[in-house]
Design an enzyme around this catalytic site. Structure first.
Site, PDB file in Angstrom:
ATOM      1  CB  THR A   6     -84.839  23.700 -80.308  1.00 20.78           C
ATOM      2  OG1 THR A   6     -84.239  23.644 -79.019  1.00 20.78           O
ATOM      3  CG2 THR A   6     -85.774  24.883 -80.365  1.00 20.78           C
ATOM      4  CG  ASP A  37     -83.672  30.271 -75.681  1.00 20.61           C
ATOM      5  OD1 ASP A  37     -83.358  29.152 -75.218  1.00 20.61           O
ATOM      6  OD2 ASP A  37     -83.785  30.487 -76.893  1.00 20.61           O
ATOM      7  CG  HIS A  59     -75.480  29.142 -75.049  1.00 18.28           C
ATOM      8  ND1 HIS A  59     -75.450  30.255 -74.234  1.00 18.28           N
ATOM      9  CD2 HIS A  59     -74.979  28.118 -74.316  1.00 18.28           C
ATOM     10  CE1 HIS A  59     -74.936  29.908 -73.063  1.00 18.28           C
ATOM     11  NE2 HIS A  59     -74.635  28.628 -73.087  1.00 18.28           N
TER      12      HIS A  59
HETATM   13  N1  ASN Z   1     -81.371  23.620 -78.763  1.00 19.44           N
HETATM   14  C1  ASN Z   1     -81.882  24.700 -78.243  1.00 19.44           C
HETATM   15  O1  ASN Z   1     -82.360  25.515 -78.966  1.00 19.44           O
HETATM   16  C2  ASN Z   1     -81.821  24.876 -76.755  1.00 19.44           C
HETATM   17  C3  ASN Z   1     -82.615  25.999 -76.189  1.00 19.44           C
HETATM   18  N2  ASN Z   1     -82.408  27.268 -76.876  1.00 19.44           N
HETATM   19  C4  ASN Z   1     -82.262  26.195 -74.730  1.00 19.44           C
HETATM   20  O2  ASN Z   1     -81.199  26.697 -74.431  1.00 19.44           O
HETATM   21  O3  ASN Z   1     -83.021  25.796 -73.906  1.00 19.44           O
END
Ligand code: ASN
Length: 145
Positions: A6, A37, A59
């Protein structure tokens, strides 16, 4: 559990306008059609010119349930600095929902917040001619550019 990469960014322009952006590959083994998210305003991304800007990682289901980006903004609105709000909200989310996250935050005064309950999170920001960066907890390196 593995996460895909991310990338998040927060910025303020010379007129004091704030922006936040978050891009992600989501999670390994994600269900088809899952919305991350990162794309949900108030969860992975949020900006309010009157307060600040936030981008989160970690998460996704937990971040969305807690509305992490908006929780950080609300906390800043009630007087916390970007760093206090970021670290306190991540701590509360992790305690309450037992999952980890990280966030980068910028206030409308230009102060920066970095926080994560994951083992590591790489982060970097420029202030004047200084580059600030780190990856492990309590790591804060500064280089002149
Ligand atoms: N690495 C991440 O930030 C993953 C992202 N927040 C998701 O759950 O899609």
């Amino acid at each position: 559990m593995k996460f895909n990469s991310t990338v998040g960014a927060v910025a303020i322009d010379s007129d004091g306008r704030l922006a936040a952006a978050t891009s992600t590959g989501g999670r390994e083994g994600k269900m088809q059609g899952r919305s991350s998210d990162s794309s949900i305003l108030g969860s992975g991304t949020y900006a309010d010119d009157n307060v600040g800007a936030v981008s989160t990682t970690g998460h996704g289901e937990t971040i969305a349930k807690f509305c992490l980006a908006h929780a950080i903004i609300k906390s800043m609105e009630s007087g916390k600095t970007a760093n206090e709000a970021t670290n306190e909200c991540i701590k509360q989310m992790t305690k309450r929902l037992e999952n980890t996250a990280g966030a980068i935050t910028l206030s409308n005064r230009g102060d920066v917040g970095i926080g994560f309950s994951t083992n590591r999170m790489s982060w970097c920001y420029q202030k004047g001619d200084e580059l600030h960066f780190g990856i492990d907890h309590n790591e804060h390196q500064i280089e002149k550019i």
